[in-house]
Design an enzyme around this catalytic site. Structure first.
Site, short mmCIF file in Angstrom:
data_model
loop_
_atom_site.label_atom_id
_atom_site.label_comp_id
_atom_site.label_asym_id
_atom_site.label_seq_id
_atom_site.Cartn_x
_atom_site.Cartn_y
_atom_site.Cartn_z
N LYS A 10 -33.53 55.20 9.65
CA LYS A 10 -32.55 55.92 8.83
C LYS A 10 -33.19 56.51 7.57
O LYS A 10 -32.67 56.37 6.47
CB LYS A 10 -31.37 55.01 8.49
CG LYS A 10 -30.64 54.50 9.74
CD LYS A 10 -29.48 53.60 9.37
CE LYS A 10 -28.75 53.10 10.61
NZ LYS A 10 -29.58 52.16 11.42
N ARG A 11 -34.30 57.20 7.78
CA ARG A 11 -35.00 57.81 6.66
C ARG A 11 -34.36 59.15 6.28
O ARG A 11 -33.60 59.73 7.05
CB ARG A 11 -36.47 58.03 7.02
CG ARG A 11 -37.26 56.77 7.31
CD ARG A 11 -37.30 55.83 6.11
NE ARG A 11 -38.36 54.85 6.21
CZ ARG A 11 -38.20 53.57 6.48
NH1 ARG A 11 -36.99 53.10 6.68
NH2 ARG A 11 -39.22 52.73 6.53
#
Length: 271
Positions: free
Chosen positions: A96-97
């Site tokens: 979830k960058r």
């Protein structure tokens, strides 16, 4: 891996199951803790027991980062094992960058070049320059959060923005980004009633769907409203498979649970 290769693997295995490798050492069987690298040993056992029943594995990086350097090394060993032994498997770094462009480029290099994952989950909040760097890599994919399965999804994702629900704005906007054909989207199974509208916006994209099983999502409902001509779904299950047993038979019991899902998928695909 290309989406065409992924579709071929789905038809070959009659499965669109993704297994989340979210290893919590407080939940694994006690004997696993005796190994030098218990996280990798647990993952290897799960992989060996379920490899013929699924098309993807998704380690959530938080479950590795929590153990510091040793945890990251376990993640490296896990993805190396998959890439060397099972190159046909689609791999997802659930990280979830999402950050400004040059930072996202470094995140992308970490997961695509160093670790050699096929895809990584990304957050869209900072806009296209935080996502497009992940789309520059050949045969790699960014899986963008759209409508998630958690209770807090309703805090923002379903609120109106410019007369539309925010998740719809996110989907529609992302279609215009550079290399958008490499985008996939996270859509929670607990929001099955939303799939029809989502497919109107992104009819051809793959959707990564968490929330089936432990979170109460219905596989039948998701497939009814979310499946497209190329299947277009990766259904993720983590806890229900990984921790089916806390005993020495944990891998065998994990296989039993994965087989239940695969057999249901095979029935759906045969219709």
């Amino acid at each position: 891996m290309t989406t065409q290769q992924l579709v071929q693997e789905i038809h070959k295995k009659k499965s669109f199951l993704c297994i989340g490798l979210d290893v919590d050492l407080t939940k694994v069987p006690k004997h696993i803790l005796e190994f030098e690298d218990p996280i990798f040993e647990f993952n290897k056992s799960i992989i060996d027991a379920t490899i013929d029943l699924c098309v993807a594995y998704k380690p959530n990086t938080a479950f590795y980062e929590a153990y510091g350097l040793k945890g990251w090394q376990s993640l490296q060993k896990t993805i190396q094992y998959l890439n060397e032994k099972h190159p046909e498997i689609f791999t997802i770094a659930d990280a979830k960058r999402g950050d400004i462009g040059n930072t996202s480029t470094m995140y992308a290099r970490a997961f695509f070049e160093d670790l050699n994952f096929d895809s990584v989950t990304v957050a869209p909040f900072m806009g296209k320059d935080s996502v497009e760097p992940f789309l520059e890599f050949e045969n790699k994919h960014a899986i963008m959060l759209a409508l998630t399965s958690n209770d807090g999804a309703f805090d923002f994702q379903t609120k109106n923005a410019d007369g539309k629900e925010l998740y719809k704005v996110v989907l529609e906007t992302s279609k215009n980004w550079k290399n958008a054909q490499k985008l996939m989207y996270v859509v929670g199974a607990t929001k099955a009633e939303y799939f029809t509208g989502i497919r109107e916006i992104v009819p051809d994209s793959f959707l990564l769907v968490p929330g089936v099983g432990a979170q109460g999502g219905s596989l039948q409902e998701v497939c009814k409203y979310g499946m497209n001509d190329n299947i277009g779904l990766l259904i993720n299950s983590s806890r229900g498979i990984l921790y089916a047993s806390a005993g020495n038979d944990f891998a065998e019991k994990a296989r039993v649970e994965a087989l239940k899902i695969q057999q249901e998928m095979e029935m759906i695909l045969s219709k």
